[in-house]
Design a protein around this motif. Structure first.
Motif, PDB file in Angstrom:
ATOM      1  N   PRO A  85       0.793  -1.227   0.000  1.00 39.40           N
ATOM      2  CA  PRO A  85       0.000   0.000   0.000  1.00 39.40           C
ATOM      3  C   PRO A  85       0.824   1.275   0.000  1.00 39.40           C
ATOM      4  CG  PRO A  85      -0.033  -1.033   2.170  1.00 39.40           C
ATOM      5  CD  PRO A  85       0.622  -2.008   1.241  1.00 39.40           C
ATOM      6  N   GLY A  86       2.119   1.160   0.322  1.00 41.95           N
ATOM      7  CA  GLY A  86       2.977   2.347   0.324  1.00 41.95           C
ATOM      8  C   GLY A  86       3.656   2.603  -1.005  1.00 41.95           C
ATOM      9  N   PHE A  87       3.358   1.785  -2.026  1.00 44.12           N
ATOM     10  CA  PHE A  87       4.032   1.945  -3.324  1.00 44.12           C
ATOM     11  C   PHE A  87       3.695   3.305  -3.923  1.00 44.12           C
ATOM     12  CE2 PHE A  87       4.762   1.387  -7.834  1.00 44.12           C
ATOM     13  CZ  PHE A  87       5.893   0.602  -7.887  1.00 44.12           C
ATOM     14  N   ASP A  88       4.725   4.069  -4.264  1.00 49.69           N
ATOM     15  CA  ASP A  88       4.535   5.420  -4.794  1.00 49.69           C
ATOM     16  C   ASP A  88       4.726   5.381  -6.313  1.00 49.69           C
ATOM     17  OD1 ASP A  88       4.804   8.122  -5.597  1.00 49.69           O
ATOM     18  OD2 ASP A  88       5.473   8.684  -3.586  1.00 49.69           O
ATOM     19  N   LEU A  89       3.626   5.350  -7.053  1.00 50.13           N
ATOM     20  CA  LEU A  89       3.684   5.217  -8.514  1.00 50.13           C
ATOM     21  C   LEU A  89       4.541   6.291  -9.175  1.00 50.13           C
ATOM     22  CD1 LEU A  89      -0.046   4.338  -9.277  1.00 50.13           C
ATOM     23  CD2 LEU A  89       1.915   2.870  -9.757  1.00 50.13           C
ATOM     24  N   PRO A  90       4.266   7.604  -8.960  1.00 50.57           N
ATOM     25  CA  PRO A  90       5.052   8.616  -9.671  1.00 50.57           C
ATOM     26  C   PRO A  90       6.529   8.591  -9.295  1.00 50.57           C
ATOM     27  CG  PRO A  90       3.530   9.639  -8.111  1.00 50.57           C
ATOM     28  CD  PRO A  90       3.168   8.201  -8.193  1.00 50.57           C
ATOM     29  N   ASP A  91       6.827   8.322  -8.025  1.00 53.37           N
ATOM     30  CA  ASP A  91       8.228   8.274  -7.612  1.00 53.37           C
ATOM     31  C   ASP A  91       8.941   7.099  -8.273  1.00 53.37           C
ATOM     32  OD1 ASP A  91      10.495   9.034  -5.715  1.00 53.37           O
ATOM     33  OD2 ASP A  91      10.144   6.945  -5.141  1.00 53.37           O
ATOM     34  N   THR A  96      12.883   4.898 -12.131  1.00 57.47           N
ATOM     35  CA  THR A  96      13.200   3.729 -12.948  1.00 57.47           C
ATOM     36  C   THR A  96      13.045   3.944 -14.448  1.00 57.47           C
ATOM     37  OG1 THR A  96      10.935   2.900 -12.861  1.00 57.47           O
ATOM     38  CG2 THR A  96      12.411   2.233 -11.072  1.00 57.47           C
ATOM     39  N   GLY A  97      12.256   4.942 -14.837  1.00 57.02           N
ATOM     40  CA  GLY A  97      11.963   5.109 -16.257  1.00 57.02           C
ATOM     41  C   GLY A  97      10.798   4.258 -16.720  1.00 57.02           C
ATOM     42  N   ALA A 127     -10.603   3.532  -1.730  1.00 60.71           N
ATOM     43  CA  ALA A 127      -9.793   3.540  -0.512  1.00 60.71           C
ATOM     44  C   ALA A 127      -8.413   2.933  -0.730  1.00 60.71           C
ATOM     45  CB  ALA A 127     -10.519   2.781   0.598  1.00 60.71           C
ATOM     46  N   ASN A 128      -7.964   2.911  -1.972  1.00 59.48           N
ATOM     47  CA  ASN A 128      -6.671   2.309  -2.303  1.00 59.48           C
ATOM     48  C   ASN A 128      -5.628   3.419  -2.480  1.00 59.48           C
ATOM     49  OD1 ASN A 128      -4.447   1.186  -3.729  1.00 59.48           O
ATOM     50  ND2 ASN A 128      -5.734  -0.475  -4.471  1.00 59.48           N
ATOM     51  N   PRO A 129      -4.665   3.567  -1.555  1.00 56.40           N
ATOM     52  CA  PRO A 129      -3.707   4.670  -1.644  1.00 56.40           C
ATOM     53  C   PRO A 129      -2.799   4.603  -2.869  1.00 56.40           C
ATOM     54  CG  PRO A 129      -3.091   3.150   0.116  1.00 56.40           C
ATOM     55  CD  PRO A 129      -4.449   2.749  -0.347  1.00 56.40           C
ATOM     56  N   VAL A 130      -2.524   3.397  -3.369  1.00 52.82           N
ATOM     57  CA  VAL A 130      -1.680   3.283  -4.567  1.00 52.82           C
ATOM     58  C   VAL A 130      -2.452   3.771  -5.791  1.00 52.82           C
ATOM     59  CG1 VAL A 130      -0.326   1.736  -6.026  1.00 52.82           C
ATOM     60  CG2 VAL A 130      -0.449   1.332  -3.549  1.00 52.82           C
ATOM     61  N   ALA A 131      -3.647   3.236  -5.976  1.00 56.07           N
ATOM     62  CA  ALA A 131      -4.451   3.622  -7.140  1.00 56.07           C
ATOM     63  C   ALA A 131      -4.812   5.100  -7.107  1.00 56.07           C
ATOM     64  CB  ALA A 131      -5.719   2.771  -7.202  1.00 56.07           C
ATOM     65  N   ASN A 132      -4.928   5.674  -5.931  1.00 48.23           N
ATOM     66  CA  ASN A 132      -5.286   7.084  -5.826  1.00 48.23           C
ATOM     67  C   ASN A 132      -4.149   8.014  -6.235  1.00 48.23           C
ATOM     68  OD1 ASN A 132      -7.818   6.384  -4.980  1.00 48.23           O
ATOM     69  ND2 ASN A 132      -7.491   6.844  -2.828  1.00 48.23           N
ATOM     70  N   ARG A 133      -2.978   7.448  -6.544  1.00 44.07           N
ATOM     71  CA  ARG A 133      -1.860   8.253  -7.039  1.00 44.07           C
ATOM     72  C   ARG A 133      -1.786   8.261  -8.568  1.00 44.07           C
ATOM     73  NH1 ARG A 133       0.907   5.245  -2.716  1.00 44.07           N
ATOM     74  NH2 ARG A 133       1.120   6.613  -0.909  1.00 44.07           N
ATOM     75  N   ILE A 134      -2.768   7.652  -9.228  1.00 41.30           N
ATOM     76  CA  ILE A 134      -2.735   7.581 -10.687  1.00 41.30           C
ATOM     77  C   ILE A 134      -2.716   8.976 -11.306  1.00 41.30           C
ATOM     78  CG2 ILE A 134      -4.116   6.964 -12.724  1.00 41.30           C
ATOM     79  CD1 ILE A 134      -4.877   4.399 -11.387  1.00 41.30           C
ATOM     80  N   ALA A 139       0.205  12.896 -14.619  1.00 42.98           N
ATOM     81  CA  ALA A 139       0.737  14.250 -14.768  1.00 42.98           C
ATOM     82  C   ALA A 139       2.192  14.212 -15.207  1.00 42.98           C
ATOM     83  CB  ALA A 139       0.595  15.014 -13.452  1.00 42.98           C
ATOM     84  N   ASP A 140       2.888  13.111 -14.907  1.00 41.16           N
ATOM     85  CA  ASP A 140       4.284  12.942 -15.333  1.00 41.16           C
ATOM     86  C   ASP A 140       4.397  12.261 -16.695  1.00 41.16           C
ATOM     87  OD1 ASP A 140       5.208  14.109 -13.029  1.00 41.16           O
ATOM     88  OD2 ASP A 140       5.626  12.221 -11.990  1.00 41.16           O
ATOM     89  N   GLY A 141       3.264  11.979 -17.337  1.00 39.69           N
ATOM     90  CA  GLY A 141       3.298  11.391 -18.674  1.00 39.69           C
ATOM     91  C   GLY A 141       3.284   9.873 -18.697  1.00 39.69           C
ATOM     92  N   ALA A 142       3.161   9.229 -17.541  1.00 38.67           N
ATOM     93  CA  ALA A 142       3.064   7.765 -17.490  1.00 38.67           C
ATOM     94  C   ALA A 142       1.593   7.384 -17.305  1.00 38.67           C
ATOM     95  CB  ALA A 142       3.929   7.224 -16.363  1.00 38.67           C
TER      96      ALA A 142
END
Length: 343
Positions: A85-91, A96-97, A127-134, A139-142
């Motif tokens: 649940p702590g996975f930070d998608l944009p980071d 990693t590219g 209520a999913n913190p990872v998915a809520n970072r989409i 915004a970063d193009g991914a």
């Protein structure tokens, strides 16, 4: 995930026309490639989604969704959002590219909520913190899509017998997260009724919006199981577009007899023929581009740098939709080869 070849982009994204069961892997130098395998992926323009809401989002009908691809073959990172649940998608994408992600596992809720989508069967969609970072990722193009089914519970089509409710459940999740890509890891190939309901729901959704669909199946020694091959054909015949078939290949441990990647390659070739038959395709290249390969590792040491280069070379040569990994994480230098990034 379509049939025209694309030119290479930057390392690591997938959707074009867009798990832990056992274990899997390909890439390499010029001399390595012919014996492994193919296809490719291309993410579409990101859809901006603020915080996910569960109301359907109107989108124009799709003629033919694009495959994932940044590459001839991109890298798709799968994220088990309930386990991490702590996975930070944009980071992660910036470091990693990697430009394309699949977020799982969306399955049915408890028996009384069989038509309600839940993350890993227990977490409410918003209520999913990872998915809520989409939104930040886009915004970063991914971009990121959703992964339905898998080991966390029953895929919605197998649990929800009400066709209208099933279609609405898929629609809610896809609209809430602005997903252009949905992967279905199917484990109920013997349930013809579930296959029919899923196909009907996907056909409806693809008429409503651009939606790239992938089916994920385990890869056996002789390719797909007879049930999975029949399900793929059933879905195609019902009018739903399965753009890519993602093969989950269990990679034998390093101690296995020599030729473990060749054995994976032989199984992939067998699956190629089955996929071509299911889709009524006669063009070998077109069929390869409808295939992706996900290697599942039991140990981080089961995939070395030479193996990773063989995999990427193979995927690039045949323009596979994507490469991916599940199970144990390999060493950083191996991951960078698959991501096509530098230290």
């Amino acid at each position: 995930m379509p049939n025209t070849r694309r030119r290479k982009r930057e390392p690591g994204t997938p959707p074009r026309s867009m798990v832990v069961i056992a274990a899997l892997a390909l890439a390499g130098g010029t001399v390595v490639a012919v014996w492994f395998l193919p296809a490719r992926a291309t993410p579409e323009a990101p859809v901006k989604v603020a915080s996910p809401t569960l109301s359907p989002m109107a989108q124009p009908p799709a003629q033919e969704p694009l495959l994932p691809a940044d590459g001839p073959s991109a890298f798709l990172a799968f994220v088990d959002t309930a386990r991490n649940p702590g996975f930070d998608l944009p980071d992660h994408s910036r470091r990693t590219g990697v430009r394309w992600y699949a977020l799982g596992h969306v399955v049915a809720g408890q028996e009384q909520d069989a038509c309600t989508p839940k993350w890993s069967g227990r977490l409410d969609p918003g209520a999913n913190p990872v998915a809520n970072r989409i939104g930040r990722l886009r915004a970063d193009g991914a971009d990121a899509g959703l992964s339905f089914g898998g080991p966390a519970g029953r895929e919605l089509a197998g649990a929800c017998a009400d066709q209208a409710a099933l279609t609405a459940a898929y629609r809610r999740m896809i609209a809430a997260f602005g997903a252009r890509f949905a992967d279905f890891e199917i484990r109920d190939d013997a349930d013809a009724a579930a296959g029919s309901r899923r196909a009907a729901a996907l056909r409806t959704l693809q008429r409503e919006r651009p939606l790239h669909v992938a089916f994920t199946f385990p890869l056996g020694q002789k390719g797909l199981s007879a049930g999975d091959a029949a399900l793929l054909k059933q879905t195609h015949d019902a009018g739903a577009r399965v753009s890519v078939v993602n093969l989950l290949a269990a990679l034998e441990p390093r101690a296995a007899p020599e030729g473990r990647l060749r054995r994976v390659a032989a199984a992939v070739r067998a699956a190629h023929a089955q996929i071509a038959h299911a889709h009524g395709l006669t063009d070998a290249g077109q069929t390869w581009r409808r295939m992706a390969l996900t290697t599942v590792l039991i140990s981080p040491d089961d995939l070395g740098e030479i193996d990773a280069r063989k995999l990427t070379t193979f995927a690039t040569r045949y323009e596979l939709a994507w490469l991916s990994l599940r199970g144990a994480a390999p060493r950083a230098e191996v991951s960078r080869i698959l991501w096509r990034t530098r230290p």
